[in-house]
Design a protein around this motif. Sequence first.
Motif, PDB file in Angstrom:
ATOM      1  N   GLN A 109       0.827  -1.203   0.000  1.00 43.87           N
ATOM      2  CA  GLN A 109       0.000   0.000   0.000  1.00 43.87           C
ATOM      3  C   GLN A 109       0.863   1.255   0.000  1.00 43.87           C
ATOM      4  OE1 GLN A 109      -2.856   0.282   3.256  1.00 43.87           O
ATOM      5  NE2 GLN A 109      -2.327   2.443   3.447  1.00 43.87           N
ATOM      6  N   GLU A 110       1.890   1.296   0.840  1.00 38.79           N
ATOM      7  CA  GLU A 110       2.760   2.465   0.909  1.00 38.79           C
ATOM      8  C   GLU A 110       3.533   2.648  -0.389  1.00 38.79           C
ATOM      9  OE1 GLU A 110       5.106   1.700   4.332  1.00 38.79           O
ATOM     10  OE2 GLU A 110       3.528   2.248   5.765  1.00 38.79           O
ATOM     11  N   ALA A 111       3.978   1.532  -0.977  1.00 41.88           N
ATOM     12  CA  ALA A 111       4.703   1.621  -2.248  1.00 41.88           C
ATOM     13  C   ALA A 111       3.782   2.157  -3.351  1.00 41.88           C
ATOM     14  CB  ALA A 111       5.259   0.255  -2.631  1.00 41.88           C
ATOM     15  N   ALA A 112       2.510   1.740  -3.332  1.00 42.52           N
ATOM     16  CA  ALA A 112       1.564   2.229  -4.332  1.00 42.52           C
ATOM     17  C   ALA A 112       1.295   3.721  -4.142  1.00 42.52           C
ATOM     18  CB  ALA A 112       0.263   1.445  -4.244  1.00 42.52           C
ATOM     19  N   MET A 113       1.144   4.165  -2.900  1.00 45.58           N
ATOM     20  CA  MET A 113       0.920   5.592  -2.629  1.00 45.58           C
ATOM     21  C   MET A 113       2.114   6.419  -3.083  1.00 45.58           C
ATOM     22  SD  MET A 113      -0.869   5.291   1.125  1.00 45.58           S
ATOM     23  CE  MET A 113      -1.157   7.038   1.327  1.00 45.58           C
ATOM     24  N   LYS A 114       3.302   5.918  -2.829  1.00 45.41           N
ATOM     25  CA  LYS A 114       4.512   6.624  -3.253  1.00 45.41           C
ATOM     26  C   LYS A 114       4.585   6.703  -4.776  1.00 45.41           C
ATOM     27  CE  LYS A 114       9.539   6.539  -2.720  1.00 45.41           C
ATOM     28  NZ  LYS A 114      10.696   5.793  -2.136  1.00 45.41           N
ATOM     29  N   LEU A 115       4.186   5.600  -5.442  1.00 44.22           N
ATOM     30  CA  LEU A 115       4.197   5.590  -6.906  1.00 44.22           C
ATOM     31  C   LEU A 115       3.197   6.587  -7.461  1.00 44.22           C
ATOM     32  CD1 LEU A 115       5.029   4.299  -9.640  1.00 44.22           C
ATOM     33  CD2 LEU A 115       3.208   2.627  -9.274  1.00 44.22           C
ATOM     34  N   TYR A 116       1.986   6.613  -6.888  1.00 44.04           N
ATOM     35  CA  TYR A 116       0.943   7.499  -7.389  1.00 44.04           C
ATOM     36  C   TYR A 116       1.300   8.975  -7.230  1.00 44.04           C
ATOM     37  CZ  TYR A 116      -2.201   3.445  -7.589  1.00 44.04           C
ATOM     38  OH  TYR A 116      -2.788   2.248  -7.889  1.00 44.04           O
ATOM     39  N   VAL A 117       2.135   9.302  -6.203  1.00 46.50           N
ATOM     40  CA  VAL A 117       2.406  10.704  -5.904  1.00 46.50           C
ATOM     41  C   VAL A 117       3.851  11.086  -6.196  1.00 46.50           C
ATOM     42  CG1 VAL A 117       2.357  12.479  -4.122  1.00 46.50           C
ATOM     43  CG2 VAL A 117       0.610  10.704  -4.146  1.00 46.50           C
ATOM     44  N   ALA A 118       4.777  10.465  -5.484  1.00 41.88           N
ATOM     45  CA  ALA A 118       6.165  10.926  -5.542  1.00 41.88           C
ATOM     46  C   ALA A 118       6.875  10.520  -6.819  1.00 41.88           C
ATOM     47  CB  ALA A 118       6.924  10.394  -4.318  1.00 41.88           C
ATOM     48  N   GLU A 119       6.578   9.337  -7.351  1.00 42.20           N
ATOM     49  CA  GLU A 119       7.313   8.826  -8.510  1.00 42.20           C
ATOM     50  C   GLU A 119       6.452   8.817  -9.769  1.00 42.20           C
ATOM     51  OE1 GLU A 119       8.778   5.003  -7.485  1.00 42.20           O
ATOM     52  OE2 GLU A 119      10.049   5.714  -5.845  1.00 42.20           O
ATOM     53  N   LYS A 120       5.452   9.654  -9.796  1.00 41.82           N
ATOM     54  CA  LYS A 120       4.488   9.620 -10.894  1.00 41.82           C
ATOM     55  C   LYS A 120       5.137   9.886 -12.244  1.00 41.82           C
ATOM     56  CE  LYS A 120      -0.013  11.449 -12.242  1.00 41.82           C
ATOM     57  NZ  LYS A 120      -1.142  12.313 -11.833  1.00 41.82           N
ATOM     58  N   MET A 121       6.066  10.835 -12.324  1.00 43.90           N
ATOM     59  CA  MET A 121       6.665  11.207 -13.598  1.00 43.90           C
ATOM     60  C   MET A 121       7.573  10.117 -14.144  1.00 43.90           C
ATOM     61  SD  MET A 121       5.158  13.922 -14.193  1.00 43.90           S
ATOM     62  CE  MET A 121       6.003  14.262 -15.735  1.00 43.90           C
ATOM     63  N   ASN A 122       8.238   9.394 -13.251  1.00 41.98           N
ATOM     64  CA  ASN A 122       9.166   8.347 -13.692  1.00 41.98           C
ATOM     65  C   ASN A 122       8.535   6.963 -13.723  1.00 41.98           C
ATOM     66  OD1 ASN A 122      11.297  10.224 -13.901  1.00 41.98           O
ATOM     67  ND2 ASN A 122      11.757  10.026 -11.708  1.00 41.98           N
ATOM     68  N   GLY A 123       7.414   6.802 -13.071  1.00 43.81           N
ATOM     69  CA  GLY A 123       6.808   5.473 -12.997  1.00 43.81           C
ATOM     70  C   GLY A 123       5.433   5.396 -13.610  1.00 43.81           C
ATOM     71  N   PHE A 124       5.167   6.249 -14.603  1.00 45.54           N
ATOM     72  CA  PHE A 124       3.815   6.281 -15.169  1.00 45.54           C
ATOM     73  C   PHE A 124       3.453   4.975 -15.863  1.00 45.54           C
ATOM     74  CE2 PHE A 124       6.651   8.060 -18.366  1.00 45.54           C
ATOM     75  CZ  PHE A 124       6.281   7.409 -19.521  1.00 45.54           C
TER      76      PHE A 124
END
Length: 458
Positions: free
Chosen positions: A361-376
Amino acid sequence: MVDLHWKLNMPNSDMSSKSPKLSISEKSSPRNSLPSLQLPSITNDISAAAPPLCAAYDYYLRLPELSKLWESREFPNWSNESILKPALQALEITFRFISTVLSDPRPYTNSREWSRRLESLATWQIEIIAMLCEDEENNPETRGTAPTAYLSSGESKIRSYSETSLLPRLATWYKSKDVAQRILLSVECQMMRCSYTLGLGEPNLAGKPSLKYDTVCKPNEVHNLKTTPYDDRIDNYENNAVHATHQIVESWIHVSRKLLERITDAIISRRFEKAVEDCYTVERIWKLLTEVEDIHLMMDPFDFLKLKNQLSLKSSCYETASFCMRSKELVEVTKMCRDLRHKVPEILEVEVDPLGGPRIQEAAMKLYVAEKMNGFEKIHLLQAMQGIEVAMKRFFYAYKQVLVVVMGSSEANGNRVGVSCDGGDSLTHMFLEPTYFPSLDAAKTFLGYFWDNDNKWV
């Protein structure tokens, strides 16, 4: 699919109504402990119907012969052959279905609505086929491998348009001329972004090469499978509709299976963009299957119920497997779609917490917000996987409703597939299951909570 229990020349089966129950032994629990609860029969793994029922289903649809057509290989350098071949064969069966419906001598059939439904069904399939062709051409590894030919190629034995498909002939028949011509225009429009066209007689205004449709699809061999093993005993026009409908369904289920295998390989090799394309195609196939099942609503009630009697369909209160579970490949594809949830930790590059912690869950939240530009690409893949879940559950819910409407609620209740929500059959629980992606659901829930309360991600 509203498949039937064909008993003619097929062995009978004895099915048990007993199901395993969870219980706590007296030795392992104190006397004054809370009473044990009988858990609802929601199974984590679905299973096909009894082997004799599956064998009868395969026998009626002539699936062994159809499977040989799906699996035949003519072009070893064309990796998409195993996927596009059954898709084109399902489309060709649809053309045959149109011919059958418009040749129907019964004066009480709704020919106009039948034509509209089947035209829509053909358009749906052409759209998915065009997606597969477009994705193939956008991939450097598969670009240019499809067997095509130009009109001026000089090959005396190969023409750039189909000679054996039914569609060009339907375009010249007064009853089907308007339907066939609109389908040809759909081919022209949908294949616009592809470097080649299907070669079914569409205008081909861009002068692109055409797929060697006859060699790939083999329409004559497909049409040889239009008869059922019981044609000499059953004189019922709905028999043709039931047979064609389920052959189309099985062909597209096979396409889904091949795509799901490719999705798994793409995720393992970290080719997320390719996996996204195939996931969205699988989602559209589930929606297509829903539309195919709706065709049953057009069948004449009296003739269909008469056919049910002629094919010796019999409901049994001891039979907990739904009718559609007699398709072994449908069960397998459903399992493969559900198993996509096990790929989430691999996509997020995080291990599952054995104590049940919120790592994913925390990894998904981080992906959706913090790493959005690199992990789209990862976000797109997770969205596509959840889209498959939604489309699949929608299919099973819609199938249940079609079964009740076509067969009658009493008949459906005889197979424990009624209108109540507390049924014990696997079909009911298919669309009542909680989300397959609880960590992704929780991540979105918390993010939504933060925004609703004017919080900011820290």
